[in-house]
Design an enzyme around this catalytic site. Structure first.
Site, PDB file in Angstrom:
ATOM      1  N   ASP A 117      46.757 117.956 -11.739  1.00 16.63           N
ATOM      2  CA  ASP A 117      47.242 116.855 -12.567  1.00 16.63           C
ATOM      3  C   ASP A 117      47.294 117.226 -14.049  1.00 16.63           C
ATOM      4  OD1 ASP A 117      47.181 115.415 -10.238  1.00 16.63           O
ATOM      5  OD2 ASP A 117      45.882 113.816 -10.989  1.00 16.63           O
TER       6      ASP A 117
ATOM      7  N   HIS B 246      42.834 119.854 -12.015  1.00 15.29           N
ATOM      8  CA  HIS B 246      43.658 119.635 -13.205  1.00 15.29           C
ATOM      9  C   HIS B 246      44.103 120.964 -13.793  1.00 15.29           C
ATOM     10  CE1 HIS B 246      41.326 115.924 -12.778  1.00 15.29           C
ATOM     11  NE2 HIS B 246      42.311 115.316 -13.428  1.00 15.29           N
TER      12      HIS B 246
END
Length: 280
Positions: free
Chosen positions: A102, A247
């Site tokens: 992400d 992430h």
């Protein structure tokens, strides 16, 4: 992120109008020969905050904090089907797992993650923030060219549950628009920032032709827990159909990169297939 960057105008309304009802004609399947339909299970947790670590850190674009909130009281109905829960696990894909990243693309960390995935010839999902995609278009093209699945993670990573319907349309619509402009195809998946979903986001996402994707295993890599802890969380959570949240943007993601370099070959050695969901 640039706090003074303005969202694009209401062009997302045109895409929303065109996309309404599109989801009704789409069947969602996992990437496996049998093509079993996906089912949502479990309940989402929240994204977390950004850590310090090893690589030379560029300027922190933004900091994420875990947050949740309730849904607004009023809604405007949209064409069915509209999900009320995101996909959190993908049963029926055999001995396979899905890796997701992400908040990118980030010019410092995303290339390292792409290189590791390329080395092991596996595909992952990248949920991009529109603002980051707009500023790093070559990286968006590199993600697409390597065969990874690109998802929508909003434009500025807001708490969607605090936005008006128009605000949600701007965040999701503008991000889908910039991704399609760069890659030639709109995203078919989206993920709510912080894992905070509400009916507005489900309805507007469906109107834009996207399915909601959450996760099964949260590595909490964005809190900087240490490489060993991230690896252990992935190993402990590994199971068929699991979706792993990591992430590649939003702060210093050196621990995420180093952990991926360690746990990915271990998963492959244990016979896991790393795959991405497909829709048809």
């Amino acid at each position: 992120m640039k706090n003074d960057q303005r969202l694009p105008g209401r062009r997302a309304l045109l895409r929303l109008a065109a996309g309404l009802g599109a989801t009704a004609a789409v069947h969602t399947f996992a990437a496996n020969p049998a093509g079993e339909e996906l089912r949502a299970t479990a309940s989402p947790s929240a994204d977390a905050a950004g850590p310090p670590s090893a690589f030379r850190a560029g300027p922190a674009a933004y900091r994420l904090q875990p947050m949740t909130a309730g849904a607004p009281v009023r809604y405007r109905p949209t064409a069915p089907p509209v999900r009320t829960r995101p996909f959190e696990k993908l049963p029926g894909i055999g001995h396979a797992m899905v890796l997701t990243f992400d908040d990118g693309p980030d010019p410092l960390y995303t290339p390292h993650i792409l290189a590791i995935l390329r080395e092991h010839d596996v595909r992952a999902m990248f949920f991009l923030c529109g603002e980051m995609a707009h500023d790093n278009q070559d990286l968006v093209r590199a993600i697409a060219d390597d065969g990874h699945t690109i998802g929508n993670h909003s434009w500025t990573h807001p708490l969607v549950t605090r936005l008006s319907r128009a605000g949600v349309r701007d965040e999701l619509g503008a991000t889908s628009e910039v991704i399609e402009k760069i890659t030639g195809a709109p995203p078919l998946w989206y993920r709510a920032p912080y894992g905070a979903w509400n009916r507005n986001s489900f309805e507007i996402g469906a109107g834009l032709g996207m399915e909601p994707m959450a996760w099964t295993v949260d590595t909490l890599d964005s809190t900087g827990p240490g490489v060993g802890t991230i690896v252990r969380r992935v190993r402990d959570g590994a199971a068929p159909g699991v979706v792993v949240l990591s992430h590649d943007g939003g702060g210093n993601r050196s621990q995420s990169v180093t952990a991926l370099r360690r746990y990915l070959p271990e998963l492959l050695d244990e016979g896991y297939r790393i795959t991405v969901p497909q829709r048809r």
